[in-house]
Design a protein around this motif. Structure first.
Motif, PDB file in Angstrom:
ATOM      1  N   ALA A  70       0.883  -1.132  -0.109  1.00  0.00           N
ATOM      2  CA  ALA A  70       0.088   0.061   0.024  1.00  0.00           C
ATOM      3  C   ALA A  70       0.748   1.208  -0.099  1.00  0.00           C
ATOM      4  CB  ALA A  70      -0.817  -0.102   1.247  1.00  0.00           C
ATOM      5  N   SER A  71       1.832   1.312   0.768  1.00  0.00           N
ATOM      6  CA  SER A  71       2.977   2.344   0.802  1.00  0.00           C
ATOM      7  C   SER A  71       3.469   2.667  -0.639  1.00  0.00           C
ATOM      8  CB  SER A  71       3.998   2.133   1.903  1.00  0.00           C
ATOM      9  OG  SER A  71       4.921   3.123   1.965  1.00  0.00           O
ATOM     10  N   ASP A  72       3.887   1.462  -1.135  1.00  0.00           N
ATOM     11  CA  ASP A  72       4.231   1.579  -2.549  1.00  0.00           C
ATOM     12  C   ASP A  72       3.312   2.459  -3.520  1.00  0.00           C
ATOM     13  OD1 ASP A  72       6.606   0.253  -1.794  1.00  0.00           O
ATOM     14  OD2 ASP A  72       5.986  -1.767  -2.909  1.00  0.00           O
ATOM     15  N   ARG A  73       2.104   2.433  -3.341  1.00  0.00           N
ATOM     16  CA  ARG A  73       1.278   3.388  -4.158  1.00  0.00           C
ATOM     17  C   ARG A  73       0.733   4.504  -3.401  1.00  0.00           C
ATOM     18  NH1 ARG A  73       2.017   2.541  -9.090  1.00  0.00           N
ATOM     19  NH2 ARG A  73       2.021   0.455  -9.653  1.00  0.00           N
ATOM     20  N   LYS A  74       1.516   4.905  -2.515  1.00  0.00           N
ATOM     21  CA  LYS A  74       1.501   6.275  -1.743  1.00  0.00           C
ATOM     22  C   LYS A  74       0.241   6.302  -0.776  1.00  0.00           C
ATOM     23  CE  LYS A  74       5.131   7.768  -3.946  1.00  0.00           C
ATOM     24  NZ  LYS A  74       6.293   7.074  -3.302  1.00  0.00           N
ATOM     25  N   ALA A  75      -0.530   4.981  -0.411  1.00  0.00           N
ATOM     26  CA  ALA A  75      -1.357   5.357   0.633  1.00  0.00           C
ATOM     27  C   ALA A  75      -1.067   5.993   1.717  1.00  0.00           C
ATOM     28  CB  ALA A  75      -1.638   3.657   0.894  1.00  0.00           C
ATOM     29  N   SER A  76      -2.028   6.517   2.484  1.00  0.00           N
ATOM     30  CA  SER A  76      -1.798   7.373   3.788  1.00  0.00           C
ATOM     31  C   SER A  76      -2.418   6.645   4.745  1.00  0.00           C
ATOM     32  CB  SER A  76      -2.259   8.716   3.407  1.00  0.00           C
ATOM     33  OG  SER A  76      -1.930   9.654   4.198  1.00  0.00           O
ATOM     34  N   ASP A  77      -1.837   7.167   5.925  1.00  0.00           N
ATOM     35  CA  ASP A  77      -2.557   6.851   7.259  1.00  0.00           C
ATOM     36  C   ASP A  77      -2.655   5.176   7.385  1.00  0.00           C
ATOM     37  OD1 ASP A  77      -2.889   9.660   8.080  1.00  0.00           O
ATOM     38  OD2 ASP A  77      -4.747   9.635   6.990  1.00  0.00           O
ATOM     39  N   ILE A  78      -1.609   4.700   7.245  1.00  0.00           N
ATOM     40  CA  ILE A  78      -1.518   2.985   7.262  1.00  0.00           C
ATOM     41  C   ILE A  78      -1.518   2.690   8.506  1.00  0.00           C
ATOM     42  CG2 ILE A  78      -0.134   1.087   6.478  1.00  0.00           C
ATOM     43  CD1 ILE A  78       1.174   2.900   4.126  1.00  0.00           C
ATOM     44  N   LEU A  79      -2.276   1.881   8.935  1.00  0.00           N
ATOM     45  CA  LEU A  79      -2.478   1.122  10.242  1.00  0.00           C
ATOM     46  C   LEU A  79      -2.567  -0.384  10.286  1.00  0.00           C
ATOM     47  CD1 LEU A  79      -2.984   1.925  13.248  1.00  0.00           C
ATOM     48  CD2 LEU A  79      -5.271   2.322  12.655  1.00  0.00           C
ATOM     49  N   ILE A  80      -1.841  -0.895  11.079  1.00  0.00           N
ATOM     50  CA  ILE A  80      -1.990  -2.297  11.145  1.00  0.00           C
ATOM     51  C   ILE A  80      -2.578  -2.666  12.554  1.00  0.00           C
ATOM     52  CG2 ILE A  80      -0.672  -4.624  11.206  1.00  0.00           C
ATOM     53  CD1 ILE A  80       1.197  -3.522   9.238  1.00  0.00           C
ATOM     54  N   LEU A  81      -3.683  -3.107  12.649  1.00  0.00           N
ATOM     55  CA  LEU A  81      -4.319  -3.599  14.064  1.00  0.00           C
ATOM     56  C   LEU A  81      -4.059  -5.146  14.039  1.00  0.00           C
ATOM     57  CD1 LEU A  81      -7.609  -1.495  13.807  1.00  0.00           C
ATOM     58  CD2 LEU A  81      -5.187  -0.896  15.062  1.00  0.00           C
ATOM     59  N   GLU A  82      -3.749  -5.356  15.123  1.00  0.00           N
ATOM     60  CA  GLU A  82      -3.619  -6.827  15.530  1.00  0.00           C
ATOM     61  C   GLU A  82      -4.873  -7.240  16.540  1.00  0.00           C
ATOM     62  OE1 GLU A  82      -0.923 -10.148  18.354  1.00  0.00           O
ATOM     63  OE2 GLU A  82      -0.122  -8.631  17.821  1.00  0.00           O
ATOM     64  N   VAL A  83      -5.643  -7.881  16.117  1.00  0.00           N
ATOM     65  CA  VAL A  83      -7.175  -8.126  16.310  1.00  0.00           C
ATOM     66  C   VAL A  83      -7.398  -9.525  16.901  1.00  0.00           C
ATOM     67  CG1 VAL A  83      -8.205  -5.931  15.085  1.00  0.00           C
ATOM     68  CG2 VAL A  83      -8.366  -8.527  14.279  1.00  0.00           C
ATOM     69  N   THR A  84      -6.186 -10.305  17.013  1.00  0.00           N
ATOM     70  CA  THR A  84      -6.195 -11.681  17.183  1.00  0.00           C
ATOM     71  C   THR A  84      -7.111 -12.005  18.656  1.00  0.00           C
ATOM     72  OG1 THR A  84      -4.188 -11.879  16.420  1.00  0.00           O
ATOM     73  CG2 THR A  84      -4.707 -13.577  17.697  1.00  0.00           C
ATOM     74  N   GLU A  85      -6.788 -11.347  19.674  1.00  0.00           N
ATOM     75  CA  GLU A  85      -7.471 -11.468  21.079  1.00  0.00           C
ATOM     76  C   GLU A  85      -8.886 -11.033  21.060  1.00  0.00           C
ATOM     77  OE1 GLU A  85      -5.895 -13.262  23.425  1.00  0.00           O
ATOM     78  OE2 GLU A  85      -4.188 -13.454  22.014  1.00  0.00           O
ATOM     79  N   ILE A  86      -9.309 -10.152  20.073  1.00  0.00           N
ATOM     80  CA  ILE A  86     -10.647  -9.333  20.059  1.00  0.00           C
ATOM     81  C   ILE A  86     -11.542  -9.774  19.169  1.00  0.00           C
ATOM     82  CG2 ILE A  86      -9.896  -7.655  21.733  1.00  0.00           C
ATOM     83  CD1 ILE A  86      -9.697  -5.778  19.429  1.00  0.00           C
ATOM     84  N   CYS A  87     -11.091 -10.614  18.031  1.00  0.00           N
ATOM     85  CA  CYS A  87     -11.983 -10.694  16.778  1.00  0.00           C
ATOM     86  C   CYS A  87     -11.745 -12.111  16.458  1.00  0.00           C
ATOM     87  CB  CYS A  87     -11.522  -9.766  15.918  1.00  0.00           C
ATOM     88  SG  CYS A  87     -12.315  -9.913  14.198  1.00  0.00           S
ATOM     89  N   TYR A  88     -12.765 -12.880  16.043  1.00  0.00           N
ATOM     90  CA  TYR A  88     -12.831 -14.006  15.482  1.00  0.00           C
ATOM     91  C   TYR A  88     -12.717 -14.279  13.899  1.00  0.00           C
ATOM     92  CZ  TYR A  88     -17.551 -13.990  14.024  1.00  0.00           C
ATOM     93  OH  TYR A  88     -18.644 -13.480  13.542  1.00  0.00           O
ATOM     94  N   LEU A  89     -12.673 -12.968  13.533  1.00  0.00           N
ATOM     95  CA  LEU A  89     -12.778 -12.764  11.869  1.00  0.00           C
ATOM     96  C   LEU A  89     -11.292 -12.879  11.285  1.00  0.00           C
ATOM     97  CD1 LEU A  89     -15.432  -9.855  11.564  1.00  0.00           C
ATOM     98  CD2 LEU A  89     -15.692 -12.310  11.096  1.00  0.00           C
ATOM     99  N   ALA A  90     -10.442 -12.225  12.081  1.00  0.00           N
ATOM    100  CA  ALA A  90      -9.009 -12.488  11.396  1.00  0.00           C
ATOM    101  C   ALA A  90      -8.198 -11.911  12.465  1.00  0.00           C
ATOM    102  CB  ALA A  90      -8.927 -11.049  10.551  1.00  0.00           C
ATOM    103  N   ASP A  91      -6.926 -12.094  12.290  1.00  0.00           N
ATOM    104  CA  ASP A  91      -5.754 -11.772  13.152  1.00  0.00           C
ATOM    105  C   ASP A  91      -5.273 -10.361  12.994  1.00  0.00           C
ATOM    106  OD1 ASP A  91      -5.697 -14.266  14.213  1.00  0.00           O
ATOM    107  OD2 ASP A  91      -4.253 -15.017  13.087  1.00  0.00           O
ATOM    108  N   TYR A  92      -5.351  -9.751  11.864  1.00  0.00           N
ATOM    109  CA  TYR A  92      -4.798  -8.387  11.544  1.00  0.00           C
ATOM    110  C   TYR A  92      -5.866  -7.629  10.683  1.00  0.00           C
ATOM    111  CZ  TYR A  92      -0.678 -10.037  13.440  1.00  0.00           C
ATOM    112  OH  TYR A  92       0.409 -10.382  14.394  1.00  0.00           O
TER     113      TYR A  92
END
Length: 128
Positions: free
Chosen positions: A21-43
């Motif tokens: 995403a950064s390579d395409r100049k995306a902004s406000d990039i955020l990675i959330l680790e949701v492993t403990e609070i979400c069953y849908l995904a880890d990130y």
């Protein structure tokens, strides 16, 4: 041990998505680790683009990079045709690519405020 390996691989996949995403100049990039609070995904990887054309370019670059490095295509995608929000589901990593207005409206960061945020500077992503 297997769970640690899976967690590490999912984190690496999330980093790959963020860097693409950064390579395409995306902004406000955020990675959330949701492993403990979400069953849908880890990130969740949440990024902003500034036009629908840029959103599509970010999504395409992410798909190409993930396929190149992991031989994996998204399980599901939404919003690629004419949308202000593109979602890509890579299983344990889900990407949200927003226009600024939609990102502010849906405010996923506030909804998942208990999630751990990964430090982007360790990925080589430095935003202004």
């Amino acid at each position: 041990m297997i769970e640690d390996t899976k967690s590490y691989l999912n984190q690496e996949l999330a980093k790959t998505v963020a860097l693409a995403a950064s390579d395409r100049k995306a902004s406000d990039i955020l990675i959330l680790e949701v492993t403990e609070i979400c069953y849908l995904a880890d990130y969740f990887v949440i990024v902003t683009g500034f036009s629908t054309t840029q959103l599509k370019a970010i999504a395409q670059t992410i798909e190409e990079k993930v396929y190149q490095e992991y031989s994996q295509a998204p399980r599901h995608s939404e919003g690629k045709k004419n949308s202000n929000w593109i979602l890509q589901d890579f299983g344990d990593v889900i990407t949200h690519i927003f226009l600024p207005e939609e990102r502010e409206f849906y405010n996923l960061e506030a909804f998942w405020n208990n999630a751990k945020k990964l430090e982007l500077s360790s990925l080589g992503i430095i935003e202004p």
